[in-house]
Design a protein around this motif. Structure first.
Motif, PDB file in Angstrom:
ATOM      1  N   LEU A   1       0.824  -1.203   0.000  1.00  0.00           N
ATOM      2  CA  LEU A   1       0.000   0.000   0.000  1.00  0.00           C
ATOM      3  C   LEU A   1       0.864   1.260   0.000  1.00  0.00           C
ATOM      4  O   LEU A   1       0.532   2.256  -0.656  1.00  0.00           O
TER       5      LEU A   1
ATOM      6  N   THR B   1      -8.646  -6.368   3.173  1.00  0.00           N
ATOM      7  CA  THR B   1      -7.822  -5.579   2.250  1.00  0.00           C
ATOM      8  C   THR B   1      -8.505  -5.439   0.906  1.00  0.00           C
ATOM      9  O   THR B   1      -8.470  -4.369   0.282  1.00  0.00           O
TER      10      THR B   1
ATOM     11  N   LEU C   1      -9.479  -1.779  -0.558  1.00  0.00           N
ATOM     12  CA  LEU C   1      -8.921  -1.344  -1.839  1.00  0.00           C
ATOM     13  C   LEU C   1     -10.034  -1.009  -2.836  1.00  0.00           C
ATOM     14  O   LEU C   1      -9.936  -0.029  -3.584  1.00  0.00           O
TER      15      LEU C   1
ATOM     16  N   THR D   1      -3.120  -5.843  -6.526  1.00  0.00           N
ATOM     17  CA  THR D   1      -2.629  -5.557  -5.176  1.00  0.00           C
ATOM     18  C   THR D   1      -3.225  -6.515  -4.162  1.00  0.00           C
ATOM     19  O   THR D   1      -2.520  -7.099  -3.333  1.00  0.00           O
TER      20      THR D   1
END
Length: 717
Positions: free
Chosen positions: A194, A250, A254, A634
């Motif tokens: 990140l 996460t 995101l 990611t």
């Protein structure tokens, strides 16, 4: 609805944060602790034979003592034991018996505990608890190993301890603190990735703090539900919860942050931008969470208590994460506004699309080629499933230098491998009758004549209605060979040879594992289809389509098979392993199928959004891949990297699990979600959304096409 939830959170951010903090403190202080469950027989339904055999043993032989572990003695030169050596064995056993170790009732040996070739002698370690996995007992086994060293000085003997408790101790020590390792790897990966993408310390750290708060709340709710809700939750679920919460948490953060940054770039105020971001991706996040929750709740259909306990626990954790993503995250980031991206200013500029744009262009121009290449790759990898062999031998996955492993190998030089844990056969008189000694003797002879293992003399209970016999197999109790013998010929012979007026039950470790194998195979045929149907329904509701869910689930199934096949190719093919853990398909199901479906949902939801704006299918694919690549990449790298840490473990079972999930997540993200699914969607065109209409969205909340904002993974921004 999601817009209202998001706007409520950003209008009252401090109140929202305070509620979450109070919830975390309350659950941490008031929730009962999760209790360990280590007896696999407790996880089996009561109708299985091995469970009924265990219940009969408890009733008929309540005072019977079973060794928790076994001490294996041999000469240092591997020669024949002398009379002096055997006297030293007696001395060592007596010394350890007098050590007064916690949970150790006695340590004993006898002349009968010497192998026929006189190379191996044994001593039994009898515990005061029937639970061979008791923590205090394991500590005493560890201490006993140290206590034995001075007693062995001056002798020609080498001693090692093996058996259930010793193997469990070595398993725990060889695995290390897996929870801590997973947690540390996850935190490092989240923070580093990140920080690299957003160039902001706040954005790197805040998701970790948010998910940690969610972890506390979820764990407290799970333990409370387990205490008062009537389902069983094992304390060992902690490591899985870490990965699930940080993985899906996460993902959802995101999903939200990239849209939030997009609207800030358009010039909207922070609170307005966050409210709009929740309105746009709230349905996608909720659908992704719903798919994962449905997949986890499908485990309630399992016949194994281990999986039934896991299902609600994981579903609760994902539900809490969803609630946090729609309330806590918007509240925190709306307070910070653009300062969340400090010190970077690159977020204000429209980024170059790089690799994501080139991939999107190729998929839009040559969808048939991309579909064939990506689908063909998955099919080739999936072919490995044809050679899949599942094993139950947990000890076989341990490093060969461990004491319990070496002692077990030494034991086999003089005794059958099943010596430490014989299969138990119980002969019971029906209708309250008594067993005749002649019946028991004849039955014992028939078992011996079958030649399946050494039959130990029968022992009758005080009431005379139950006889127990042991069968020492030539194979280790948890080996595939032993399970096959017990589930097939041994049970057949045991039941067929039962005298008239009696019934037979076969129990013991091998019998329990045979029943678990049967239950697992049954569960695969029930749980997986149920989860697939539930996910298809959720996809259909999200996409308003009867077509898209079908090929999406076919893609997911192909990805599942490709993940297992890849693991087979590597470990069974290249590395020569006998097989993969029998739990691996379930682990892949939990993390690759359930959580990996998030990426498919994000892509197809964006595709539908672009089509509703009036874009042609090819252009919609260009926009969807370009907008989604960084988010998916990611999230996938973080989750895959978390499991990839398990490749550093010494335990081969953990290595196989780590590779399977890490590689499976990467396949799902980069091959399936970003290539196969968009390519097939392009080929189908507007038929993808049937019976819905692919027309521009005319609802008041629809916004014009925003500029692309997500950088490629390699790009800083």
């Amino acid at each position: 609805m999601f817009g209202r939830v998001g706007r409520s959170a950003v209008r009252h951010p401090w109140l929202t944060i305070l509620v979450w903090v109070i919830a975390a403190m309350g659950t941490a202080a008031l929730a009962p602790p999760l209790k360990p469950v280590s007896d696999q027989a407790e996880f089996l339904p009561s109708h299985y034979e091995s469970v009924r055999a265990g219940e009969l043993q408890e009733r008929a032989f309540p005072q019977q003592e079973q060794p928790a572990s076994v001490m294996v003695f041999r000469r240092d030169d591997n020669g024949t034991l002398t009379e002096a050596d055997l006297a030293d064995v007696q001395k060592v056993a007596a010394g350890l018996d007098k050590a007064g170790l916690d949970k150790i009732k006695k340590v004993e040996t006898s002349p009968q505990a010497v192998s026929p070739n006189r190379e191996i002698a044994l001593a039994s370690i009898v515990a005061t608890t029937k639970d061979p996995y008791n923590a205090d007992l394991l500590d005493s086994i560890k201490e006993m190993r140290e206590e034995a060293k001075p007693l062995l000085e001056g002798t020609a003997l080498h001693m090692g301890i093996t058996g259930a408790s010793a193997t469990t101790l070595d398993t725990l020590e060889s695995s290390g603190d897996t929870d801590a390792m997973i947690m540390m790897a996850t935190l490092v990966l989240i923070i580093v990735l990140l920080a690299a993408i957003f160039r902001s310390p706040l954005i790197a750290i805040l998701p970790v703090l948010v998910i940690t708060l969610v972890f506390v709340v979820a764990t407290g709710l799970i333990s409370t539900a387990a205490e008062f809700g009537g389902f069983q939750a094992d304390s060992s679920i902690g490591s899985i919860l870490i990965v699930v919460l940080f993985g899906v948490g996460t993902d959802y953060i995101l999903f939200l942050l990239f849209r939030y940054r997009e609207f800030l770039r358009q010039g909207q105020e922070p609170k307005e931008a966050m409210g709009e971001a929740v309105a746009r991706v709230g349905e996608t996040i909720a659908s992704a969470a719903g798919a994962v929750i449905a997949a986890f709740l499908a485990l309630l259909l399992s016949s194994l208590g281990m999986l039934r306990a896991m299902g609600p626990s994981l579903a609760i954790s994902v539900a809490v994460t969803l609630l946090a993503a729609l309330t806590l995250v918007p509240a925190v980031f709306s307070l910070l506004g653009a300062k969340a991206f400090w010190p970077s200013k690159a977020w204000r500029r429209e980024p170059r699309h790089g690799l994501a744009a080139r991939t999107a262009s190729l998929t839009a121009r040559r969808p048939g080629l991309v579909a064939a290449a990506s689908g063909g790759l998955l099919a080739v990898l999936a072919a490995g499933v044809l050679n899949l062999n599942t094993v139950f031998d947990n000890a076989g996955s341990l490093p060969k230098n461990l004491e319990s492993v070496q002692a077990a190998e030494a034991l086999e030089r003089g005794f059958s491998a099943g010596q430490t844990d014989p299969t138990r056969i119980f002969l019971e008189a029906e209708d309250g009758g008594k067993l005749e000694r002649s019946q028991v003797t004849a039955y014992e002879k028939e078992l011996s004549a079958a030649g399946l293992g050494q039959v130990t003399p029968a022992v009758l209970n005080p009431e005379g209605d139950v006889a127990q016999l042991g069968v020492v197999l030539k194979h280790k109790p948890d080996s595939t060979q032993a399970i096959d013998v017990v589930s097939g010929p041994l049970r057949d012979v045991a039941h067929e040879a039962a005298p008239e007026g009696t019934r037979v039950l076969v129990g013991g470790t091998s019998a329990v594992l045979a029943d678990i194998q049967h239950a697992t195979n049954r569960d695969y045929s029930v749980v997986f289809p149920a989860a697939g149907i539930a996910i298809m329904v959720i996809l259909g509701l999200l996409l308003r389509s009867a077509v898209a869910p079908w090929y999406l689930m076919l893609a997911v199934g192909l990805g599942f098979a490709a993940t297992l096949g890849s693991t087979v190719w590597l470990f069974q093919g290249l590395m020569g392993e006998a097989g993969l853990p029998f739990t691996l398909p379930v682990i892949v199901y939990l993390f690759v199928v359930a959580i990996g479906t998030d990426y498919n949902i994000l892509v197809v939801a964006r595709l539908r959004e672009e089509v509703k704006r009036g874009n042609a299918p090819a252009q919609a694919v260009r926009q969807a891949i370009t907008h989604s690549a960084s988010t998916i990449g990611t999230a996938a790298v973080i989750l895959a990297g978390t499991f990839g840490v398990l490749l550093l473990a010494q335990n081969s079972m953990l290595q196989q699990m780590g590779f399977a999930v890490a590689f499976g997540i990467l396949l799902t993200a980069f091959v399936m979600a970003l290539l196969l699914v968009p390519a097939v969607t392009t080929l189908l065109g507007h038929r993808t959304w049937w019976p819905g209409r692919a027309t521009p969205d005319t609802e008041p909340e629809a916004a014009p096409e925003p500029p692309a904002q997500e950088p490629a993974l390699a790009q800083r921004g």
